[in-house]
Each structure stands twice: as structure tokens, then as C-alpha cells.
Scaffold this active site. Structure first.
Site, PDB file in Angstrom:
ATOM      1  N   LYS A  73       0.798  -1.108   0.304  1.00  0.00           N
ATOM      2  CA  LYS A  73       0.183   0.231   0.064  1.00  0.00           C
ATOM      3  C   LYS A  73       0.824   1.683  -0.094  1.00  0.00           C
ATOM      4  O   LYS A  73       1.754   1.999   0.216  1.00  0.00           O
ATOM      5  CB  LYS A  73      -0.792  -0.140   1.501  1.00  0.00           C
ATOM      6  CG  LYS A  73      -1.897   0.965   0.747  1.00  0.00           C
ATOM      7  CD  LYS A  73      -3.536   0.442   0.366  1.00  0.00           C
ATOM      8  CE  LYS A  73      -4.440   1.163   0.195  1.00  0.00           C
ATOM      9  NZ  LYS A  73      -5.726   0.889   0.078  1.00  0.00           N
ATOM     10  N   GLY A 178     -23.231   4.245   2.624  1.00  0.00           N
ATOM     11  CA  GLY A 178     -22.636   4.944   1.397  1.00  0.00           C
ATOM     12  C   GLY A 178     -23.076   4.720  -0.042  1.00  0.00           C
ATOM     13  O   GLY A 178     -23.523   3.786   0.096  1.00  0.00           O
ATOM     14  N   GLY A 180     -21.626   5.863  -2.802  1.00  0.00           N
ATOM     15  CA  GLY A 180     -19.794   6.158  -3.716  1.00  0.00           C
ATOM     16  C   GLY A 180     -20.056   4.952  -4.819  1.00  0.00           C
ATOM     17  O   GLY A 180     -21.091   4.021  -4.942  1.00  0.00           O
ATOM     18  N   ASN A 181     -18.612   4.790  -5.104  1.00  0.00           N
ATOM     19  CA  ASN A 181     -18.037   3.592  -5.339  1.00  0.00           C
ATOM     20  C   ASN A 181     -18.830   1.990  -5.144  1.00  0.00           C
ATOM     21  O   ASN A 181     -19.921   1.443  -6.407  1.00  0.00           O
ATOM     22  CB  ASN A 181     -16.720   3.994  -6.624  1.00  0.00           C
ATOM     23  CG  ASN A 181     -16.605   2.641  -7.400  1.00  0.00           C
ATOM     24  OD1 ASN A 181     -16.917   1.219  -6.945  1.00  0.00           O
ATOM     25  ND2 ASN A 181     -15.740   3.072  -8.529  1.00  0.00           N
ATOM     26  N   VAL A 182     -18.471   1.658  -4.670  1.00  0.00           N
ATOM     27  CA  VAL A 182     -19.257   0.279  -3.653  1.00  0.00           C
ATOM     28  C   VAL A 182     -20.311   0.532  -3.644  1.00  0.00           C
ATOM     29  O   VAL A 182     -21.335  -0.510  -4.211  1.00  0.00           O
ATOM     30  CB  VAL A 182     -18.260  -0.146  -2.864  1.00  0.00           C
ATOM     31  CG1 VAL A 182     -18.169  -2.133  -2.040  1.00  0.00           C
ATOM     32  CG2 VAL A 182     -16.710  -0.237  -2.723  1.00  0.00           C
ATOM     33  N   GLY A 183     -20.914   1.389  -2.786  1.00  0.00           N
ATOM     34  CA  GLY A 183     -22.401   1.580  -2.423  1.00  0.00           C
ATOM     35  C   GLY A 183     -23.503   1.389  -3.376  1.00  0.00           C
ATOM     36  O   GLY A 183     -24.476   0.605  -3.595  1.00  0.00           O
TER      37      GLY A 183
HETATM   38  P1  NAD Z   1     -16.536   6.598  -2.752  1.00  0.00           P
HETATM   39  O1  NAD Z   1     -15.653   8.067  -2.254  1.00  0.00           O
HETATM   40  O2  NAD Z   1     -16.919   6.250  -3.933  1.00  0.00           O
HETATM   41  O3  NAD Z   1     -17.579   6.637  -1.426  1.00  0.00           O
HETATM   42  C1  NAD Z   1     -17.931   6.515  -0.436  1.00  0.00           C
HETATM   43  C2  NAD Z   1     -19.641   6.647   0.604  1.00  0.00           C
HETATM   44  O4  NAD Z   1     -19.486   7.155   1.691  1.00  0.00           O
HETATM   45  C3  NAD Z   1     -19.874   8.989  -0.190  1.00  0.00           C
HETATM   46  O5  NAD Z   1     -20.873   8.781  -1.173  1.00  0.00           O
HETATM   47  C4  NAD Z   1     -19.643   8.628   1.133  1.00  0.00           C
HETATM   48  O6  NAD Z   1     -20.810  10.191   0.437  1.00  0.00           O
HETATM   49  C5  NAD Z   1     -20.280   8.426   1.561  1.00  0.00           C
HETATM   50  N1  NAD Z   1     -19.446   8.884   3.191  1.00  0.00           N
HETATM   51  C6  NAD Z   1     -18.579   9.202   3.817  1.00  0.00           C
HETATM   52  N2  NAD Z   1     -19.128   9.256   4.729  1.00  0.00           N
HETATM   53  C7  NAD Z   1     -20.247   8.738   5.387  1.00  0.00           C
HETATM   54  C8  NAD Z   1     -20.287   8.823   6.746  1.00  0.00           C
HETATM   55  N3  NAD Z   1     -20.399   9.387   8.156  1.00  0.00           N
HETATM   56  N4  NAD Z   1     -21.859   7.835   7.082  1.00  0.00           N
HETATM   57  C9  NAD Z   1     -22.824   7.632   5.165  1.00  0.00           C
HETATM   58  N5  NAD Z   1     -21.624   7.593   4.424  1.00  0.00           N
HETATM   59  C10 NAD Z   1     -20.395   8.654   4.491  1.00  0.00           C
HETATM   60  O7  NAD Z   1     -15.648   5.545  -1.252  1.00  0.00           O
HETATM   61  P2  NAD Z   1     -15.433   3.766  -2.291  1.00  0.00           P
HETATM   62  O8  NAD Z   1     -14.862   4.304  -3.000  1.00  0.00           O
HETATM   63  O9  NAD Z   1     -16.670   3.306  -2.757  1.00  0.00           O
HETATM   64  O10 NAD Z   1     -15.359   3.230  -0.731  1.00  0.00           O
HETATM   65  C11 NAD Z   1     -15.721   3.334  -0.235  1.00  0.00           C
HETATM   66  C12 NAD Z   1     -15.470   1.802   1.024  1.00  0.00           C
HETATM   67  O11 NAD Z   1     -15.173   0.450   0.454  1.00  0.00           O
HETATM   68  C13 NAD Z   1     -13.885   2.774   1.974  1.00  0.00           C
HETATM   69  O12 NAD Z   1     -13.903   1.880   2.890  1.00  0.00           O
HETATM   70  C14 NAD Z   1     -12.771   1.771   0.485  1.00  0.00           C
HETATM   71  O13 NAD Z   1     -11.684   1.715   1.643  1.00  0.00           O
HETATM   72  C15 NAD Z   1     -13.561   0.450   0.397  1.00  0.00           C
HETATM   73  N6  NAD Z   1     -12.842  -0.200  -0.816  1.00  0.00           N
HETATM   74  C16 NAD Z   1     -13.555  -0.356  -1.601  1.00  0.00           C
HETATM   75  C17 NAD Z   1     -12.520  -0.231  -2.566  1.00  0.00           C
HETATM   76  C18 NAD Z   1     -13.317   0.400  -4.511  1.00  0.00           C
HETATM   77  O14 NAD Z   1     -13.188  -0.603  -5.520  1.00  0.00           O
HETATM   78  N7  NAD Z   1     -13.776   1.335  -4.674  1.00  0.00           N
HETATM   79  C19 NAD Z   1     -12.316  -1.673  -3.318  1.00  0.00           C
HETATM   80  C20 NAD Z   1     -12.512  -2.120  -1.610  1.00  0.00           C
HETATM   81  C21 NAD Z   1     -12.798  -1.344  -0.298  1.00  0.00           C
END
Ligand code: NAD
Length: 370
Positions: A73, A178, A180-183
Site C-alpha cells: 500500500k 455509503g 459512492g463507488n462500492v455502495g
Molecule cells: P467513495 O469515496 O466512492 O464513496 C464513499 C461514500 O461514503 C460516499 O457516498 C460518501 O458520501 C459516503 N460517506 C462518507 N462518510 C459517510 C458517513 N459518515 N456515513 C455514511 N456515508 C458516508 O468510496 P468507495 O470507493 O465507495 O469506498 C468505500 C469503502 O469501500 C472504503 O472503506 C474503501 O476503503 C472500501 N473499498 C473500496 C474499494 C473500491 O474499489 N472502491 C475496494 C475495496 C474496499
């Protein structure tokens, strides 16, 4: 202070570009299974300890996904919101120069917080090799994380886990923390499958409707007004984010911040299944409490491996269709393996996942103690 053990870390490097003010860290934790894989996080408060923890999590995640990758990382200490795009690019280029000697034999970067396909393209171009980063844009033959591989994997983890406990996911009520990308991708695939998304949160708040929220409506609110709280639909309630974890739902998908279910709210959780799309949403001790209450938790190191599986698909040949099939088959196989052993041995899924990951790494690791 980083404490090392038999698994690693192999290398801990701090890099600087004094003229630009760039300061970064790279932790290559364990490369017994292959080159170190892990994202580049760009946040103002990223620390060596944080990067080490994430590198170690990657060691286990890659082993569990049965990929020929080790764990690594990196982090760049900077606030992208407070710098111009040009300055951010200069930081990324300086960082790429600093890691050149390790790439791709010991480390291959990928996107993480505040880095995406643009930054991965820049790293590959600076180093002069398309193998120098994954999560690149399609233009460069990449498979950007923006395709939704992690959310797709989370969806498949939910399908396998729900069948395992005899839950009909097509009739289930789901809360997604959440968007974002994952949710958002997890919600998309779940609602296409027929599950009812009843609550969704983002940084601004939470919307809840026990009759169901439309995925298109949630996307519209996010695209047009930057938050799900602007979702407009009948009898939709606005809640505080913490309330999402206590709703009368069948499944919770975590996809935002760490430590959301903890000793303060664990007794109020009503869901029967929790799929950890985010990293470290629940501490292992709290997972143990849920396990004892018969709540099935699919841990992050298996459930959110879709991103790193996609990285591997890109590293091999970059075929999008094959990537989605690979994410589906690996996630289904791994979730099923872990849940079967968990039931047989009466241990929580994370304990079993860790047993499998340690065994796989040890088998190939010449420097690890037996
Ligand atoms: P992102 O930045 O695309 O989305 C994050 C989302 O969480 C946004 O909708 C944001 O508004 C929301 N958020 C932030 N604070 C919040 C809170 N207190 N309560 C509710 N919602 C909140 O991030 P992502 O890429 O979707 O990643 C989300 C999680 O998944 C992180 O823990 C990341 O480490 C993990 N993850 C992501 C990936 C990937 O491929 N993107 C892979 C493995 C793990």
C-alpha cells in the site's frame, strides 16, 4: 511505530520531493505470493501506521482471493481539495519517480482514496510501462475501478451468504451505508436482482422508505444534487446516519467509513446478514458479538476483493467481460468456502478467512516461520 512479525513488512520506504513538498510512504508487506498490490491513498493525515495496516490487509485479501499478488500500500500526505489539478499531477509524477525501482516486481499501485484512473495513467506513463499500475483508463487498456467491480463482488457475496442462511434475497430489505463507488454499484446489482433497497446513506444523511427506494431516483439525487438526501419519493423519511444500522432490515451493506457497528450500537442491530463492502467497518471483537447472536458477517477481506480481482484481470489481459466473470466466480467460491468452514468449526467467518490466508501465505513464504 510499526511492529513487524513473521509475515512482514518486507520494505517500509518514506519518499520526499522537497522542492514540491511531496511526502509519501510505501509499505511492501509480503510478496511470497507475487508482487505487492495495493492502492495509493492521498489524504492530508495518512500515516505510516495506516499504510502498514492497509498493506497487511492486502496481504490477506490477495491470498484469500487466490491471486498471485502480495500485499502492499502507499500513501501521499496531501489534501487534493486544497491543491490545483496541476499540482496534484506533479505530486503523482514525483511519487511515480520515487517508486520506479520497485515497480512492477515488488509493487504495482492501484487507486485508493483520492486517486483514480487519471492518476494511474500518469504513474504508468511516468514509469513508462503499462504494467506499472492497474485501475488505468480504458484508453490505456485498463479496467478502471469506476466499472464497479467491488460493488459487483459485494453483491455476489450477499447472494451466496443469504442462500447459506436460507434467506430469500429477492424479498429481502436492504440498507446500504455509503453511496459512492462500492455502495452505488452494490445497490444497483441488488435492486436489479429484485432485492428491496429501503435505506441508503451518504455523508449528508440517510433516506429510508420501508416500501423501497428506486435506484434510479437515488442516482438522480446524487448526480443532480450531490446527495441521496435529495431523493424525492413517497413517504421517504430522512434519518441520521447512525440510525441506518438499527433499522428493521434483513441485510446491511457497509460501504463508507470504519467502525460503524461497535459496542455502542451492536445490541440494536436487527439485520441477519451484514456484508462488509467497506474496510474495517466492524472490529473483530464486535463481529464476535454478532456471531454469537447468529448474525452472519461476511468480512471485508473476502467481500470487497472485487477491486483487486479486477486489478489482476487488468494485469493479465484487460478484458472487461472476463474480469466480471472472474470477480463473480472468485467471490462466490471464497465466500462459500469460508462460510462452510465457519459452520463446521463454529468459528466466526473472519477467523476462518484468516486461517486460510495465513496458510496460503506461509506455504509460499521462505522467510516466514513455520
Ligand atoms: P467513495 O469515496 O466512492 O464513496 C464513499 C461514500 O461514503 C460516499 O457516498 C460518501 O458520501 C459516503 N460517506 C462518507 N462518510 C459517510 C458517513 N459518515 N456515513 C455514511 N456515508 C458516508 O468510496 P468507495 O470507493 O465507495 O469506498 C468505500 C469503502 O469501500 C472504503 O472503506 C474503501 O476503503 C472500501 N473499498 C473500496 C474499494 C473500491 O474499489 N472502491 C475496494 C475495496 C474496499
Amino acid at each position: 511505530m510499526i511492529e513487524f512479525d513473521e509475515f512482514g513488512p518486507e520494505k517500509v520506504i518514506e519518499v520526499y520531493h522537497p522542492k514540491l513538498g511531496m511526502h509519501g510512504f510505501i509499505v511492501i508487506d509480503n510478496t511470497a505470493l507475487g508482487t505487492g498490490k495495493g492502492g495509493v491513498r492521498m489524504t492530508p493525515d495518512v500515516s505510516l501506521e495506516e499504510v502498514f495496516k492497509l498493506a497487511r490487509a492486502m496481504t490477506w485479501k490477495c491470498a484469500l482471493a487466490d491471486l498471485p499478488f502480495g500485499g502492499a500500500k502507499s500513501g501521499i500526505k496531501a489534501d487534493p481539495r486544497k491543491m490545483s489539478c496541476e499540482k496534484k499531477s506533479e505530486f503523482i509524477k514525483a511519487f511515480a519517480e520515487a517508486i520506479r525501482e520497485f515497480v512492477p516486481l515488488k509493487y504495482v499501485p492501484a487507486p485508493d482514496m483520492n486517486t483514480g484512473e487519471k492518476e494511474m495513467d500518469l504513474i504508468a506513463k511516468t514509469i513508462g510501462s503499462m504494467k506499472a499500475a492497474t485501475g488505468k483508463s480504458k484508453k490505456l487498456g485498463g479496467l478502471p475501478h469506476e466499472l464497479g467491480s467491488t460493488g459487483f463482488g459485494v453483491f455476489h457475496a450477499a447472494v451466496v451468504a443469504s442462500k447459506f442462511i436460507g434467506m430469500n434475497l429477492r424479498n429481502a430489505m436492504i440498507a446500504v451505508e455509503g453511496f459512492g463507488n462500492v455502495g452505488s454499484f452494490a445497490a444497483k446489482f441488488l435492486s436489479e436482482y429484485g432485492a428491496k433497497i429501503v435505506a441508503v446513506s451518504d455523508i449528508e444523511g440517510c433516506v429510508y422508505n420501508p416500501q423501497g427506494l428506486s435506484f434510479e431516483g437515488l442516482m438522480k439525487a446524487t448526480k443532480e444534487k450531490c446527495s441521496v438526501v435529495h431523493y424525492s419519493g413517497p413517504i421517504t423519511k430522512k434519518l441520521y446516519n447512525y440510525e441506518l444500522f438499527e433499522l428493521p432490515v434483513d441485510v446491511i451493506i457497509t460501504a463508507a467509513v470504519p467502525n460503524v457497528i461497535n459496542f455502542n450500537n451492536v445490541d440494536n442491530v436487527k439485520a441477519k446478514l451484514i456484508v462488509e463492502g467497506s474496510n474495517i467497518p466492524i472490529a473483530p471483537e464486535t463481529e464476535q458479538v454478532l456471531h454469537e447472536r447468529n448474525v452472519l458477517v461476511v468480512p471485508d477481506i473476502i467481500a470487497n476483493a472485487g477491486g483487486v480481482i479486477s486489478s489482476y484481470a487488468e494485469f493479465v489481459d484487460g478484458n472487461e467481460h472476463k474480469m466480471f466473470r472472474m470477480v463473480e466466480s472468485k467471490i462466490r467460491k471464497n465466500v462459500s468456502l469460508v462460510l462452510k468452514h465457519s459452520k463446521k468449526e463454529g468459528k466466526k467467518p473472519r477467523d476462518i478467512a484468516m486461517q486460510i490466508a495465513r496458510k496460503r501465505v506461509r506455504k509460499k513464504c521462505k522467510t516466514c516461520r513455520a
